[in-house]
Write a protein that holds these residues in place. Structure first.
Motif, PDB file in Angstrom:
ATOM      1  N   ALA A  77       7.347  14.547  34.345  1.00 27.94           N
ATOM      2  CA  ALA A  77       7.912  13.257  33.970  1.00 27.94           C
ATOM      3  C   ALA A  77       6.809  12.203  33.866  1.00 27.94           C
ATOM      4  O   ALA A  77       5.848  12.233  34.623  1.00 27.94           O
ATOM      5  N   SER A 130       5.879  17.859  38.617  1.00 35.36           N
ATOM      6  CA  SER A 130       6.668  17.041  37.706  1.00 35.36           C
ATOM      7  C   SER A 130       5.917  16.793  36.408  1.00 35.36           C
ATOM      8  O   SER A 130       4.730  16.488  36.415  1.00 35.36           O
ATOM      9  N   ARG A 157       0.254   9.335  39.409  1.00 31.23           N
ATOM     10  CA  ARG A 157       0.458  10.222  38.253  1.00 31.23           C
ATOM     11  C   ARG A 157      -0.038  11.624  38.574  1.00 31.23           C
ATOM     12  O   ARG A 157       0.618  12.612  38.260  1.00 31.23           O
ATOM     13  N   ALA A 159       2.256  13.327  41.245  1.00 30.75           N
ATOM     14  CA  ALA A 159       3.484  13.858  40.628  1.00 30.75           C
ATOM     15  C   ALA A 159       3.194  15.168  39.895  1.00 30.75           C
ATOM     16  O   ALA A 159       3.962  16.134  40.018  1.00 30.75           O
ATOM     17  N   ARG A 160       2.113  15.220  39.160  1.00 28.65           N
ATOM     18  CA  ARG A 160       1.739  16.450  38.455  1.00 28.65           C
ATOM     19  C   ARG A 160       1.521  17.579  39.459  1.00 28.65           C
ATOM     20  O   ARG A 160       1.977  18.700  39.257  1.00 28.65           O
ATOM     21  N   GLN A 192      10.692  17.269  44.817  1.00 28.30           N
ATOM     22  CA  GLN A 192      11.064  15.937  44.354  1.00 28.30           C
ATOM     23  C   GLN A 192      10.083  14.925  44.934  1.00 28.30           C
ATOM     24  O   GLN A 192       9.758  14.967  46.120  1.00 28.30           O
ATOM     25  N   TYR A 205      10.883  11.513  40.717  1.00 26.34           N
ATOM     26  CA  TYR A 205      10.405  12.493  39.750  1.00 26.34           C
ATOM     27  C   TYR A 205      10.762  13.886  40.229  1.00 26.34           C
ATOM     28  O   TYR A 205      10.366  14.297  41.317  1.00 26.34           O
ATOM     29  N   PRO A 206      11.522  14.645  39.412  1.00 24.53           N
ATOM     30  CA  PRO A 206      11.861  16.018  39.784  1.00 24.53           C
ATOM     31  C   PRO A 206      10.658  16.930  39.563  1.00 24.53           C
ATOM     32  O   PRO A 206       9.781  16.639  38.750  1.00 24.53           O
ATOM     33  N   GLY A 207      10.633  18.028  40.281  1.00 21.66           N
ATOM     34  CA  GLY A 207       9.567  19.010  40.125  1.00 21.66           C
ATOM     35  C   GLY A 207       9.760  20.122  41.138  1.00 21.66           C
ATOM     36  O   GLY A 207      10.843  20.267  41.710  1.00 21.66           O
ATOM     37  N   ARG A 208       8.706  20.874  41.395  1.00 22.50           N
ATOM     38  CA  ARG A 208       8.753  21.893  42.454  1.00 22.50           C
ATOM     39  C   ARG A 208       9.206  21.224  43.750  1.00 22.50           C
ATOM     40  O   ARG A 208       9.913  21.798  44.570  1.00 22.50           O
ATOM     41  N   VAL A 257       4.956   8.969  34.655  1.00 21.95           N
ATOM     42  CA  VAL A 257       4.936   8.116  35.851  1.00 21.95           C
ATOM     43  C   VAL A 257       4.596   6.692  35.434  1.00 21.95           C
ATOM     44  O   VAL A 257       3.624   6.454  34.728  1.00 21.95           O
TER      45      VAL A 257
END
Length: 137
Positions: free
Chosen positions: A54, A52, A44, A47-48, A72, A67-70, A56
């Protein structure tokens, strides 16, 4: 990353977030630790850190969550994988080419150049997050 003892889920996530901020496309992080050690909690934070927002969740029944973000982030769980053929079906090379990959139960794989992090449950909310092999950058 130095070894760290955390005293809460939030602290475990924060350690993961620091790692997530360092991730680059192609990075693979293998996570080890017993059932309930805190691997998904750690992810989690990763991902942050990768940008992201999203939610988790453990990918135990789905095997892979993206998870998409700066950057993937592909979150893989090998707990239910029993045969090597199933590993090749996951497309880890393709996932790493699109972003970074974090693999729970990663001790089932040998990935050259991967980071290796062990999470140990110390009792209560305490966890030891031990970096056995860090990212190469």
């Amino acid at each position: 990353m130095p070894d760290v003892v955390t005293s809460s889920a939030a602290e475990t996530e924060t350690i993961g977030e620091h790692l997530g901020k360092r991730l680059r496309t192609g990075d693979v992080v293998l996570l080890t630790g017993e059932l309930g050690a805190g691997k998904t909690t750690f992810v989690r934070g990763v991902a942050r850190g990768a940008g992201s927002a999203a939610p988790v969740a453990s990918p135990t029944f789905q095997l892979v969550r993206v998870y998409p973000g700066r950057l993937q982030l592909a979150h893989v769980d090998l707990y239910r994988i029993e045969r090597d053929a199933e590993l090749s079906d996951l497309g880890l090379d393709e996932l790493a080419g699109q972003g970074a990959v974090v693999i729970e139960w990663g001790d089932r794989l040998q990935v050259p150049g991967s980071a290796l992090i062990e999470i140990e449950h110390l009792g209560g909310d305490r966890r030891l997050v031990r970096t056995k092999r860090d990212l190469s950058h």
